[in-house]
Each structure stands twice: as structure tokens, then as C-alpha cells.
Design a protein around this motif. Structure first.
Motif, mmCIF file in Angstrom:
data_model
loop_
_atom_site.group_PDB
_atom_site.id
_atom_site.type_symbol
_atom_site.label_atom_id
_atom_site.label_comp_id
_atom_site.label_asym_id
_atom_site.label_seq_id
_atom_site.Cartn_x
_atom_site.Cartn_y
_atom_site.Cartn_z
ATOM 1 N N VAL A 49 5.184 10.474 -4.654
ATOM 2 C CA VAL A 49 5.902 11.567 -3.999
ATOM 3 C C VAL A 49 7.263 11.787 -4.647
ATOM 4 N N LEU A 50 8.004 10.716 -4.899
ATOM 5 C CA LEU A 50 9.335 10.847 -5.512
ATOM 6 C C LEU A 50 9.235 11.417 -6.928
ATOM 7 N N THR A 51 8.235 10.971 -7.673
ATOM 8 C CA THR A 51 8.064 11.503 -9.029
ATOM 9 C C THR A 51 7.708 12.980 -9.002
ATOM 10 N N SER A 52 6.937 13.398 -7.990
ATOM 11 C CA SER A 52 6.549 14.809 -7.900
ATOM 12 C C SER A 52 7.733 15.726 -7.624
ATOM 13 N N LEU A 53 8.837 15.169 -7.164
ATOM 14 C CA LEU A 53 10.025 15.967 -6.841
ATOM 15 C C LEU A 53 11.109 15.854 -7.900
ATOM 16 N N MET A 54 10.790 15.264 -9.046
ATOM 17 C CA MET A 54 11.741 15.151 -10.149
ATOM 18 C C MET A 54 11.573 16.306 -11.126
ATOM 19 N N SER A 55 12.570 16.468 -11.967
ATOM 20 C CA SER A 55 12.440 17.404 -13.081
ATOM 21 C C SER A 55 11.643 16.735 -14.194
ATOM 22 N N ASP A 56 11.143 17.526 -15.128
ATOM 23 C CA ASP A 56 10.332 16.947 -16.192
ATOM 24 C C ASP A 56 11.145 16.034 -17.103
ATOM 25 N N GLN A 57 12.478 16.252 -17.211
ATOM 26 C CA GLN A 57 13.304 15.363 -18.008
ATOM 27 C C GLN A 57 13.526 14.025 -17.300
ATOM 28 N N GLN A 58 13.693 14.050 -15.980
ATOM 29 C CA GLN A 58 13.994 12.825 -15.261
ATOM 30 C C GLN A 58 12.796 11.894 -15.175
ATOM 31 N N THR A 59 11.593 12.435 -15.232
ATOM 32 C CA THR A 59 10.401 11.579 -15.127
ATOM 33 C C THR A 59 10.291 10.618 -16.302
ATOM 34 N N LEU A 60 10.978 10.922 -17.430
ATOM 35 C CA LEU A 60 10.938 10.045 -18.598
ATOM 36 C C LEU A 60 12.034 8.987 -18.578
ATOM 37 N N THR A 61 12.847 8.994 -17.518
ATOM 38 C CA THR A 61 13.915 8.002 -17.382
ATOM 39 C C THR A 61 13.481 6.893 -16.426
ATOM 40 N N VAL B 229 -0.445 14.661 -5.021
ATOM 41 C CA VAL B 229 -0.035 14.662 -3.610
ATOM 42 C C VAL B 229 -0.793 15.727 -2.836
ATOM 43 N N LEU B 230 -0.946 16.910 -3.417
ATOM 44 C CA LEU B 230 -1.673 17.982 -2.736
ATOM 45 C C LEU B 230 -3.148 17.633 -2.542
ATOM 46 N N VAL B 231 -3.702 16.829 -3.439
ATOM 47 C CA VAL B 231 -5.095 16.408 -3.294
ATOM 48 C C VAL B 231 -5.229 15.333 -2.213
ATOM 49 N N PHE C 284 0.817 -1.217 0.000
ATOM 50 C CA PHE C 284 0.000 0.000 0.000
ATOM 51 C C PHE C 284 0.851 1.268 0.000
ATOM 52 N N VAL C 285 2.043 1.216 0.576
ATOM 53 C CA VAL C 285 2.846 2.429 0.747
ATOM 54 C C VAL C 285 3.671 2.743 -0.498
ATOM 55 N N LEU C 286 4.198 1.724 -1.172
ATOM 56 C CA LEU C 286 5.113 1.953 -2.290
ATOM 57 C C LEU C 286 4.497 2.789 -3.416
ATOM 58 N N PRO C 287 3.233 2.591 -3.816
ATOM 59 C CA PRO C 287 2.676 3.492 -4.842
ATOM 60 C C PRO C 287 2.669 4.954 -4.410
ATOM 61 N N PHE C 288 2.354 5.201 -3.133
ATOM 62 C CA PHE C 288 2.364 6.582 -2.651
ATOM 63 C C PHE C 288 3.791 7.141 -2.641
ATOM 64 N N VAL C 289 4.759 6.314 -2.244
ATOM 65 C CA VAL C 289 6.160 6.750 -2.267
ATOM 66 C C VAL C 289 6.592 7.072 -3.696
ATOM 67 N N LEU D 11 4.553 17.467 -12.436
ATOM 68 C CA LEU D 11 3.522 18.399 -11.976
ATOM 69 C C LEU D 11 2.211 17.659 -11.687
ATOM 70 N N THR D 12 1.893 16.676 -12.503
ATOM 71 C CA THR D 12 0.680 15.892 -12.261
ATOM 72 C C THR D 12 0.761 15.155 -10.933
ATOM 73 N N MET D 13 1.925 14.571 -10.637
ATOM 74 C CA MET D 13 2.097 13.860 -9.373
ATOM 75 C C MET D 13 2.103 14.831 -8.188
ATOM 76 N N ALA D 14 2.668 16.020 -8.359
ATOM 77 C CA ALA D 14 2.643 17.018 -7.290
ATOM 78 C C ALA D 14 1.212 17.443 -6.981
ATOM 79 N N ALA D 15 0.415 17.648 -8.031
ATOM 80 C CA ALA D 15 -0.994 17.994 -7.810
ATOM 81 C C ALA D 15 -1.730 16.844 -7.125
#
Length: 297
Positions: free
Chosen positions: A52-64, A269-271, A44-49, A263-267
Motif C-alpha cells: 500500500v505504501l509503495t503504491s502511494l509513492m512517486s516512481d522516483q521514490q520507489t527506487l530509494t 491493491v485494487l485486485v 501477515f500485515v507488514l507485506p500488505f502495508v 503503478l504495479t503495487m496500486a494495481a
């Protein structure tokens, strides 16, 4: 004398293998139980982690294939909050969830109290009607309800068609509170009546303090439902972006930033964050209320 003194030692030596086996078995059971618990928690925790980690990446790193940000982009959250309309979605969702929860509890508690503690003709029939309303999907009545709120009262484009009905009770909340109130002994009510309390005063001074776990459970259920509701805001507020909630606005945000996963993951997390925090601080009352609800039928 020597035999008497040596007997406990012999017995102790004989018991040592059995004691070691028992301790080993208990240790293995402890490891097995906790291993299953850890595995379930990670499930249950790993998807949320990941979110959160994806929300703190740059837009280039999310494609790696990187799972951990090389640079922690906290500015992603600021960029999401600066999105036009996002704060208004927050405000609308908070209004819908808080006001709807208060109205639901305030309107459902007296009905549940009457069904649990009063003896009147038609009580069982009333309870059957409440249960039947729980089985009725909201999609079945959405067309006549929309025509009523939109055409007769001209409230389309607002959240009021979703909030006002909560002032007239909720079938699931009534059922849950009624089941909890059945666990309260009638002797407390009789003592209050002997002291001269009216039914309303008995409800406020006796029932409400004793039913706090059940009320907390109902309030949390209703808060989570309103906070995550997507169907209702889509029906009534789609024509007015100023009345959108977070659940419906997030879909619009995702469509506008479909390639910006950070940005989608950051939004996202805020929700999710307010719901997680509310449950974290109120989980004790929530679990207690749900546990005690089914004690007596």
C-alpha cells in the motif's frame, strides 16, 4: 476472641505472596500470548502495508530506501483505472466469481443433501467418487477439456468454459456441504415431512436456513478461487484480451510497467481489496461454517 478475629488477617497476609505470584504469572502469560499474536499479525500485515505504501509513492521514490511516501500520490490509482482494459478485467472477474459462486452453491447443495440425508444403494460409492474427484488435479484433464470447449463448442476466448462446469457441482463444495449437513439433526427433517413438505421444500425451507454458515463458507471458498484463478483464464482467454480477468490481466500490466513499481503495487491493491473486504465482512460466517463442518463424520 482476639485470636478468632486475628486469624483471617494472618491467613490473608500468608496468602498475599502466593496471590501476587499468581497474578504475576497470569500477567506474564497474557503478555507472552499476546506478543506471539502481535508478531504473527505483523508477519501477515507488514507485506500488505508495504504494498500500500509503495503504491502511494512517486516512481522516483520507489527506487530509494524510503518506506513512507514523501508525497502521497493518490493519482496512481486513477492512472491504473484509466489503463485500457483494466475496468473490463474487473467486470469479467466479477462475472466469473459471482456467477460461478451462485452456480456452484446451487448445484452442490442438492447433491450434498442427498449424500447426507438419503439412504440409497451406492451412497458410499458416490461419496468415494466425490472424494476421488477432489484428488484429481485440473491439469490432468485440461487437454481433453480444452479440445471439447474450443473445438466442439467453439467457446475459446470466453469465460464460459470456466463458468458452465460450475453448474454441475464441485467436488470440494459437495464434500464440505455434506459434512456440514450431517450436523443437522434428522428430527427437523422428519417434522417437515410430517407437515407434508416434499424433499425439495424441506431443502429450501428447513435445510437452507440451518445451513447458512456452511453455505457461506463454500461460497467464500469458491469466490476466492474464481477471483484469484490464473490457470483457467490463461488457458481459455489468452487469445482474447477483452475476456481477461484481473489475475491474468495483472500479469500483462506488470509486464508493461515493470519499472513503475508504484503503478504495479496500486494495481495489486485494487485486485486484492475486494477479496479482503468480502472476507472482513463475512469472516464470522466463514469461520463458523468451517468449524462446524468437521463435527460429525
Amino acid at each position: 476472641m482476639t485470636q478468632v478475629l486475628d486469624t483471617p488477617r494472618v491467613t490473608e497476609r500468608a496468602d498475599n505472596p502466593a496471590a501476587r505470584v499468581a497474578r504475576r504469572k497470569a500477567a506474564l502469560e497474557w503478555i507472552a500470548v499476546h506478543a506471539l499474536g502481535v508478531a504473527a499479525a505483523l508477519f501477515f500485515v507488514l507485506p500488505f502495508v508495504f504494498v500500500v505504501l509503495t503504491s502511494l509513492m512517486s516512481d522516483q521514490q520507489t527506487l530509494t530506501r524510503d518506506l513512507v511516501p514523501t508525497h502521497w500520490e493518490w493519482s496512481n490509482y486513477r492512472q491504473v483505472l484509466d489503463t485500457p482494459g483494466f475496468l473490463s478485467w474487473w467486470r469479467n472477474t466479477l462475472l466469473y466469481a459471482v456467477l460461478g459462486t451462485v452456480l456452484t452453491v446451487a448445484s452442490s447443495l442438492p447433491v450434498a443433501y442427498a449424500l447426507a440425508k438419503f439412504r440409497f444403494r451406492g451412497r458410499n460409492l458416490s461419496m468415494m467418487l466425490v472424494i476421488s474427484m477432489m484428488m484429481l488435479p485440473p491439469q490432468v484433464i485440461i487437454i481433453p477439456m480444452y479440445l471439447f470447449w474450443a473445438k466442439q463448442l467453439d467457446l475459446s476466448g470466453t469465460l464460459w468454459p470456466l463458468i458452465i462446469p460450475m453448474a454441475f457441482g464441485d467436488a470440494f463444495s459437495i464434500f464440505l456441504l455434506r459434512q456440514f449437513l450431517l450436523t443437522i439433526p434428522n428430527e427437523y427433517l422428519d417434522a417437515a415431512k410430517v407437515d407434508g413438505c416434499s424433499e425439495f421444500r424441506t431443502l429450501i425451507r428447513v435445510i437452507v436456513p440451518m445451513a447458512k454458515p456452511g453455505i457461506a463458507a463454500v461460497a467464500l471458498f469458491q469466490f476466492f478461487y474464481a477471483w484469484n484463478d490464473y490457470f483457467g483464464p490463461q488457458i481459455y482467454t489468452s487469445e482474447n484480451p477483452g475476456a481477461w480477468t484481473l489475475s491474468y490481466g495483472l500479469e500483462s500490466f506488470k509486464s508493461a510497467h515493470h519499472t513503475d513499481w508504484n503503478l504495479t503495487m496500486a494495481a495489486t491493491v485494487l485486485v486484492m481489496a475486494p477479496v479482503i473486504l468480502v472476507f472482513f465482512f463475512a469472516q464470522k460466517a466463514f469461520v463458523e461454517g468451517v468449524t462446524l463442518t468437521g463435527v460429525k463424520g
